[in-house]
Scaffold this active site. Structure first.
Site, PDB file in Angstrom:
ATOM      1  N   SER A  21       0.798  -1.243   0.000  1.00  0.00           N
ATOM      2  CA  SER A  21       0.000   0.000   0.000  1.00  0.00           C
ATOM      3  C   SER A  21       0.823   1.283   0.000  1.00  0.00           C
ATOM      4  O   SER A  21       0.264   2.362  -0.210  1.00  0.00           O
ATOM      5  CB  SER A  21      -0.940   0.022   1.198  1.00  0.00           C
ATOM      6  OG  SER A  21      -1.976  -0.894   1.005  1.00  0.00           O
ATOM      7  N   LYS A  63       0.405   3.223  -3.038  1.00  0.00           N
ATOM      8  CA  LYS A  63      -0.783   4.065  -3.250  1.00  0.00           C
ATOM      9  C   LYS A  63      -0.425   5.551  -3.183  1.00  0.00           C
ATOM     10  O   LYS A  63      -1.143   6.387  -3.721  1.00  0.00           O
ATOM     11  CB  LYS A  63      -1.848   3.731  -2.200  1.00  0.00           C
ATOM     12  CG  LYS A  63      -2.422   2.307  -2.297  1.00  0.00           C
ATOM     13  CD  LYS A  63      -3.290   2.012  -1.082  1.00  0.00           C
ATOM     14  CE  LYS A  63      -3.865   0.607  -1.094  1.00  0.00           C
ATOM     15  NZ  LYS A  63      -4.531   0.281   0.188  1.00  0.00           N
ATOM     16  N   TYR A  90      -4.031  -2.692 -10.224  1.00  0.00           N
ATOM     17  CA  TYR A  90      -3.920  -2.474  -8.771  1.00  0.00           C
ATOM     18  C   TYR A  90      -2.988  -3.514  -8.128  1.00  0.00           C
ATOM     19  O   TYR A  90      -2.106  -3.163  -7.337  1.00  0.00           O
ATOM     20  CB  TYR A  90      -5.317  -2.531  -8.143  1.00  0.00           C
ATOM     21  CG  TYR A  90      -5.293  -2.515  -6.629  1.00  0.00           C
ATOM     22  CD1 TYR A  90      -5.098  -1.332  -5.921  1.00  0.00           C
ATOM     23  CD2 TYR A  90      -5.436  -3.706  -5.898  1.00  0.00           C
ATOM     24  CE1 TYR A  90      -5.048  -1.324  -4.533  1.00  0.00           C
ATOM     25  CE2 TYR A  90      -5.390  -3.710  -4.511  1.00  0.00           C
ATOM     26  CZ  TYR A  90      -5.191  -2.515  -3.831  1.00  0.00           C
ATOM     27  OH  TYR A  90      -5.126  -2.517  -2.457  1.00  0.00           O
ATOM     28  N   TYR A 110      -4.920   3.862   7.957  1.00  0.00           N
ATOM     29  CA  TYR A 110      -6.297   3.342   8.066  1.00  0.00           C
ATOM     30  C   TYR A 110      -6.876   3.615   9.440  1.00  0.00           C
ATOM     31  O   TYR A 110      -6.799   4.757   9.903  1.00  0.00           O
ATOM     32  CB  TYR A 110      -6.326   1.851   7.708  1.00  0.00           C
ATOM     33  CG  TYR A 110      -5.457   1.553   6.520  1.00  0.00           C
ATOM     34  CD1 TYR A 110      -5.817   2.022   5.255  1.00  0.00           C
ATOM     35  CD2 TYR A 110      -4.251   0.876   6.638  1.00  0.00           C
ATOM     36  CE1 TYR A 110      -5.003   1.804   4.157  1.00  0.00           C
ATOM     37  CE2 TYR A 110      -3.428   0.659   5.541  1.00  0.00           C
ATOM     38  CZ  TYR A 110      -3.819   1.120   4.308  1.00  0.00           C
ATOM     39  OH  TYR A 110      -3.013   0.921   3.236  1.00  0.00           O
ATOM     40  N   VAL A 115       1.274  -3.764   3.780  1.00  0.00           N
ATOM     41  CA  VAL A 115       1.264  -5.081   4.444  1.00  0.00           C
ATOM     42  C   VAL A 115       2.534  -5.901   4.185  1.00  0.00           C
ATOM     43  O   VAL A 115       2.684  -6.984   4.745  1.00  0.00           O
ATOM     44  CB  VAL A 115       0.019  -5.945   4.118  1.00  0.00           C
ATOM     45  CG1 VAL A 115      -1.229  -5.412   4.760  1.00  0.00           C
ATOM     46  CG2 VAL A 115      -0.138  -6.137   2.625  1.00  0.00           C
TER      47      VAL A 115
HETATM   48  O1  DON Z   1      -5.016  -4.908  -1.491  1.00  0.00           O
HETATM   49  C1  DON Z   1      -4.406  -5.380  -0.551  1.00  0.00           C
HETATM   50  O2  DON Z   1      -4.970  -5.929   0.378  1.00  0.00           O
HETATM   51  C2  DON Z   1      -2.886  -5.268  -0.553  1.00  0.00           C
HETATM   52  N1  DON Z   1      -2.383  -5.392  -1.888  1.00  0.00           N
HETATM   53  C3  DON Z   1      -2.443  -3.962   0.027  1.00  0.00           C
HETATM   54  C4  DON Z   1      -2.966  -3.714   1.414  1.00  0.00           C
HETATM   55  C5  DON Z   1      -2.033  -2.970   2.294  1.00  0.00           C
HETATM   56  O3  DON Z   1      -0.848  -2.895   2.050  1.00  0.00           O
HETATM   57  C6  DON Z   1      -2.582  -2.429   3.555  1.00  0.00           C
HETATM   58  N2  DON Z   1      -1.572  -1.750   4.336  1.00  0.00           N
HETATM   59  N3  DON Z   1      -1.135  -1.807   5.429  1.00  0.00           N
END
Ligand code: DON
Length: 304
Positions: free
Chosen positions: A63, A66, A188, A240, A258
């Site tokens: 993320s 993003k 994405y 978040y 993540v």
């Molecule tokens: O879409 C997802 O769930 C992952 N590719 C990215 C989520 C993420 O990194 C949340 N961050 N802490």
């Protein structure tokens, strides 16, 4: 101030914490990562660099990417993008579907998954080669042409990506995805699969500490006002439903992923990135959060 010593002490003081977290396992490829990796990279606008541990090992930025897609969208299309995505903290998990439905397909902010999908959709509508152009954008910020997607990670996330697929379909049903759902998801997942090291991340984020200007070439990537907006969103939404906690304990605008990475900036001063793959319950790096809290406390360098 002896920043090198501060980072070395932080590495020692936080060592036991990585056992308390869990590596992300909902993306099969990420569950294979050794949780004992740890690195920090601290880069000042005057060019000084301090680092400890695995600061040159590439990892899945997830993320954190993003921020780059949002930066590109704000730079290309300005404020108009905020007609399709909000600027409020969600107070919900990064992948929540509930709020998105009752708020009729307008994601609360560009950093929750739903918001990031809309930003990717905006880029897909306007760019001829969106994936390649995104990579080129990040390579420019980093000054490094060896920044790439990890196709294995992207395919792995897709293979279990039912939740994000549900989200993309929900956005589509509310009229807030203009492109094909599969195409948006593919871009994405690739965006999230980008691999960078702590040193590369701290370099790429220096532009956000520098009012949108690339320190090396002086090129203005974002206007001052756009850079302000991006940092404000990192401050209020970058973690978040733990954004308040990060603000409270660390006191810098930042973004997590993540893969266990976190990057934060101090406008007009520095950028700092940390990597420790074991996550807390909110999906943010457990040891990484503590390391940054200790850094701003020991150095007296938070924005507050
Ligand atoms: O879409 C997802 O769930 C992952 N590719 C990215 C989520 C993420 O990194 C949340 N961050 N802490």
């Amino acid at each position: 101030m002896d920043y090198q010593k501060i980072l070395e002490n932080i590495a020692i003081e936080t060592e036991s914490l990585q056992e308390k977290g869990k590596v992300a396992n909902y993306i099969p490829e990420l569950s294979k990562i050794n949780p004992n990796h740890f690195g920090i990279s601290l880069r000042f606008l005057n060019g000084e660099l301090f680092q400890v541990g695995d600061s040159n090992v590439k990892f899945s930025i997830q993320s954190i990417a993003k921020v780059f897609s949002l930066s590109m969208a704000i730079g290309l299309f300005g404020e108009s993008i905020f007609q399709r995505v909000g600027v409020e903290p969600s107070g919900t998990a990064f992948n929540s579907l509930l709020q998105l439905d009752y708020e009729e397909g307008i994601p609360r902010n560009p950093f929750i998954n739903a918001g990031a999908l809309v930003i990717v959709d905006i880029l897909l509508s306007e760019l001829r080669h969106p994936k390649q152009e995104l990579l080129e954008y990040i390579r420019k910020l980093t000054g490094n042409k060896y920044i790439n997607f990890n196709d294995t990670v992207a395919v792995s996330e897709k293979s279990e990506g039912y939740h994000n697929a549900a989200m993309a379909n929900l956005l589509k049903s509310h009229g807030n995805l203009h492109n094909d759902v599969e195409e948006v998801l593919d871009s994405y997942f690739h965006l999230c699969s980008i691999e960078m090291s702590c040193n590369e991340l701290s370099k790429a984020f220096l532009v956000y500490a520098n009012h949108g200007r690339l320190p090396k070439t002086n090129e203005q990537i974002l206007t001052k006002s756009q850079a302000k907006r991006l940092n404000a969103l990192m401050q209020t939404c970058g973690f978040y439903d733990e954004s308040g906690e990060f603000s409270f304990t660390v006191g810098l605008p930042g973004k997590s992923g993540v893969g266990g990475g976190i990057v934060a900036v101090h406008p007009e001063k520095f950028s700092i990135s940390v990597w420790s793959p074991a996550l807390n319950k909110k999906g943010n790096s457990l040891r990484g959060m503590k390391a940054l809290e200790l850094f701003t406390t020991k150095s007296d360098l938070s924005v507050f």
